[in-house]
Structure formats: C-alpha cells, structure tokens
Design a protein around this motif. Structure first.
Motif, mmCIF file in Angstrom:
data_model
loop_
_atom_site.group_PDB
_atom_site.id
_atom_site.type_symbol
_atom_site.label_atom_id
_atom_site.label_comp_id
_atom_site.label_asym_id
_atom_site.label_seq_id
_atom_site.Cartn_x
_atom_site.Cartn_y
_atom_site.Cartn_z
ATOM 1 N N LYS A 1 74.068 48.515 54.439
ATOM 2 C CA LYS A 1 74.574 47.301 53.998
ATOM 3 C C LYS A 1 75.828 47.008 54.606
ATOM 4 N N THR B 1 72.422 50.922 48.589
ATOM 5 C CA THR B 1 73.216 50.774 49.744
ATOM 6 C C THR B 1 72.541 50.171 50.931
ATOM 7 N N MET C 1 79.151 44.601 48.238
ATOM 8 C CA MET C 1 78.040 45.866 47.925
ATOM 9 C C MET C 1 78.201 46.284 46.504
ATOM 10 N N ASP C 2 79.195 46.036 45.839
ATOM 11 C CA ASP C 2 79.226 46.341 44.426
ATOM 12 C C ASP C 2 78.118 45.595 43.883
ATOM 13 N N GLY D 1 79.895 46.327 53.845
ATOM 14 C CA GLY D 1 80.647 46.803 52.678
ATOM 15 C C GLY D 1 80.963 45.511 51.669
#
Length: 497
Positions: free
Chosen positions: A281, A275, A286-287, A283
């Motif tokens: 970070k 994260t 971010m996955d 959004g």
C-alpha cells in the motif's frame, strides 16, 4: 452505570440533571414542568434562546428544585428513527458534559415506542462514555467519569416495564460497541492475532466465573496454523505466510437456547495490520490499517452483548486473524493457492487478502449446519466510493435475509444498502490458471469481492457486510465506531426465541 425505569411523579425523582426532549410547542410533561417553573422554559423559547430544532441542546440551571439543571433537547423535525437516534445522541453528549451523577431522561417527545427509545438512550450514553484505554484491557466496559445512574421516566407503568427491557438491551449493545472500539483502536503491535485469540478466550473465562447467574454457555477454541494446515486452509495461510505473527482461526460458541436450534454464524475478518503484502500500500494513511480487523472486533463485541443480555439464540463466531506483511515467505502476485473448499485461487493482488482468509472461514462454517451466515469485513475501498462513510454495503444470496438485515439497520440506525450479485460481475473473476482470481479488475470492486465470497457460500443462506466505510473514522475524530454491532444485535434479537 445503572439504568432504571420509572413511572413515578416526575418532579419527585431526585437527580442532578433532567433531560427534556421537546419541540417549540410544549406538551405533556414539558408543559407541566414549565408551569411548575413559572414559565421559565417557554420564556426561553419566546426569547429565541431555544428553538426546539432537532438535536439542539440548552442547559438551564434551576436553583431551588430537585434537579440542579434541565437539559432541553430539541425534537422538531425528528420524524424518522434515524433522526430520533441523532437527537438522543445529542442529548447523551450534552448530559455527559455536565458533572451529573444522577440523571432523569423524560421518555416523551420523540417515539411512542418506549422499549425502542429507552434502548437507544442507554446505548447512546454507553457509547458516548467510551474512553480509549492505552493499557490493553479491550473487553473492559467504559465507565463515565461521573454519571452513575440514569432513570428513564415513562408516562405509564406499561411504558416503564417496556423501557426496562430496552434499557437492558441498549446498555449491552453500547458495551458491545465499546469493546469492539477498544480492540479496533489498539495499535497493531499490541493487538496481534494472538492478542485477539487471548481476548476471545477471556470471554469464556469471564463467563465461567459468573456461571451461576447465566444460562447461556460460551466456549472458545483457537486453531493454530498447524491445525489449519491439516484442514487444508491454503488460502488463509497464504496471507499469514509473510508475517512473524502466526495466524489463528478463533471460534466462539454462544448457546443461549436449546442445542438443536441451528446457529447464526458470524464470520469477522481480522487482519490486525494490512500492509498490502507484496502489493504494498502507499505510505499515506497506512497507520489506519490497524482497523482492518474491525470485522473481527465487531463479532467479539456482539458476543459481549449476547453474554450481557443472555439472549435466547445460538451464535457461532468465527474470526480468521492474521497479519498481512511482505517478506521472503510472503505470497506473490501470480501465485496460485488452494482453498479449504478445494477451489484454486490465482492471487493477482496480495492486497485483496481479506477475501482469502474469509473464504476458508466460510467453508469452515459449513460444519455448524447454520441457519444463516453473515460475514463482516472491512473488505474494499470501493464501498467508500459507492456509499461513503454513512452506510455499510450489503450483498446476499437470499432476499429474505437481506430484507431482514436492512430492516435491522433502519431500526438500529446502523444502516446498510444492498448491492447486486449479478452473474456478469462474477465473470470478471475468471482466471486462466485457477478456478478463480482474487480480484475482478477496476470496476465494481465491492461487488466482485462479494462474488468471490459467494463461490464459497452455496450451501447456506449468506450475507456479506462490507464495513470499510463505517467501521472507523479518520481525521480529528479518528477512531473505531463499534459498527456494525447494532445491526447485528438487532438481527439476532429478531431471531431469538
């Protein structure tokens, strides 16, 4: 998937498909095959249906012959190894789109090195066969739905003998890549530090069950946070402090030759989700931070391939596995932590966490008295700005080691590009409150990150591979690539006795 090599009469080998690499001028086996088909191939070329250009494919359905189809694979202009690898990849993809169960690959028209070419063929087919398994069986080999056997046809018995070696090696590398890809693609709620530790232990269990067939010894140990605390790994533990998932230091020992031979140590960064910590970070995207463990995944992929090949080399894999999360216990910007080496570190940005776990792992590597140490990490976004998604960044304190890795990158098609480690870059890491800061400012981020790691590698030959641009793809093709398993395996093969 079975790979075999043969120098028997090509037209006598029964198969569903025959892959024929050729340019617009038919030579050798391509010419002979065309004549046996009353000029069917040359007619297609004359009609403009197939130009023979690099990577072009065309499926010919031929009734009344032993093969149901011929896959023409264009080779014109494929003069470099990188181009030849792309051509073979195109052929593998075309083959797997057919319902073939048995296939023959004609080992002519590209490289004269039968062992190398056969290895790339096997690797490409295994890699192209990868299918994501949502059930977390990450080290399970991917299997093609239909293709069961591929015969690599060589023009002579000597070439066939060389090709057999290449097929064994290439298939193992492809399987290693797929193991790394599967780990990388798993979601972070499944692929936790503890999950990776369990997978590493599974390697040992699997090896024990086939001990009678193998000569290599493989063992896995996992250090807990309490054990790391006793070793004073304050830098690594500062990253895991913000997560409910405990961190682990995973150590896999592969002994493929005499114990007195110094090992190559591979250190793979495994931040199972990043994260950014308190330095959170954005959004968007971010996955994809589940891929921040691809360095560790590639090391496990290498161990898979070593076990399969029984390569005569000693390797120690060290995987610091953590999750980087923000909570009340998380490390804050400005905190000072003490590494295992005794050097203090001012944490100016908690999103520069990979180097914080790697530095303690690199210090831990000293105890194995290594021949060389190579760390692999999705370390910086800056390497993508510098090199894109094509090649890994390479930095090293030893010129010979760097050249060996560059050569392995060229030979395997898994290329790297060397960047400098000048003293002027190291000066950017100065801190008023600690021995070193964990970031060096907005310039040359890939280099300053490696300069940070170099502070902890002064006792051995060391190289750093920044694979942030090559370890996974985004967009419609989103997924782990399995790199840099090929370059690492090629390097280890060059070291094997």
């Amino acid at each position: 998937m079975d790979f075999t090599a043969s120098a028997a009469q090509l037209l006598n080998i029964k198969a569903d498909s025959l892959i024929l690499p050729t340019g617009p001028q038919l030579k050798d086996s391509a010419d002979a095959l065309d004549k046996s088909l009353d000029g069917a191939i040359s007619s297609l070329i004359k009609a403009g249906d197939f130009s023979g250009s690099s990577g072009e494919t065309l499926v010919m359905h031929i009734p009344g012959v032993s093969g149901k189809r011929i896959i023409l694979l264009g080779t014109a202009g494929a003069n470099s190894q990188q181009q030849q690898i792309k051509v073979i990849g195109a052929g593998a993809a075309a083959l797997l789109k057919t319902p073939s169960v048995k296939a023959v690959w004609v080992g002519e028209g590209l490289s004269d090195d039968s062992e190398w070419q056969a290895g790339i063929v096997a690797r490409s087919i295994q890699a192209a066969s990868y299918q994501y398994a949502p059930v977390p069986k990450s080290v399970k080999k991917s299997k093609p739905k239909k293709l069961k056997n591929l015969t690599y046809w060589a023009p002579s018995k000597a070439d066939a003998t060389a090709a057999k070696k290449g097929l064994i090696y290439g298939a193992a590398v492809g399987n290693g890549m797929n193991a790394a890809r599967q780990l990388g693609n798993l979601p972070a709620n499944i692929c936790t530090p503890s999950f990776i530790a369990a997978e590493a232990k599974a390697l040992t269990k699997g090896q024990a069950s086939s001990r009678a067939k193998s000569r290599a010894k493989v063992s896995t140990s996992v250090l807990s946070e309490a054990q790391m605390r006793k070793l004073k790994m304050g830098s690594l533990l500062s990253v895991s402090a913000g997560s409910v998932e405990p961190g682990h230091l995973i150590v896999i020992k592969y002994q493929g030759t005499k114990a007195s031979t110094k090992p190559v140590v591979l250190v793979g960064k495994a931040v199972t989700f990043d994260t950014g910590g308190i330095s959170l970070k954005p959004g968007g995207g971010m996955d994809e931070m589940k891929y921040d463990m691809c360095g560790g995944a590639s090391v496990i992929g290498v161990i898979n391939a070593l076990i399969e090949t029984q390569m005569a080399v000693n390797v120690v894999a060290i995987i610091p596995a953590v999750e980087n999360m923000p909570n009340g216990n998380a490390t804050k910007p400005g905190d000072v932590v003490t590494s295992m080496s005794g050097q203090t570190i001012e944490v100016l940005n908690t999103d520069a966490e990979g180097r914080l776990i790697l530095c303690d792992a690199l210090t831990y590597a000293e105890r194995f008295k290594p021949d060389t140490v190579i760390d692999i990490a999705t370390l910086t976004g800056a390497v993508i700005s510098a090199l894109g998604k094509v090649t890994a960044g390479l930095l090293s304190n030893d010129d010979q080691l760097a050249e060996q890795l560059l050569s392995s990158g060229t030979r395997s098609g898994d290329r790297a590009w060397r960047l400098p480690l000048y003293e002027e870059y190291d000066e950017l890491l100065k801190s008023n409150f600690a021995d070193i800061a964990n970031i060096g400012g907005p310039q040359a981020g890939t280099i300053t990150a490696a300069c940070f790691l170099a502070r902890f590698t002064k006792k051995y030959k060391w190289a750093h591979l920044d694979v942030a641009g090559t370890a996974w793809l985004s967009g419609a093709a989103k997924g782990s690539t399995g790199r840099p398993v090929p370059i690492l395996m090629d390097y280890l093969r060059s070291k094997a006795g």
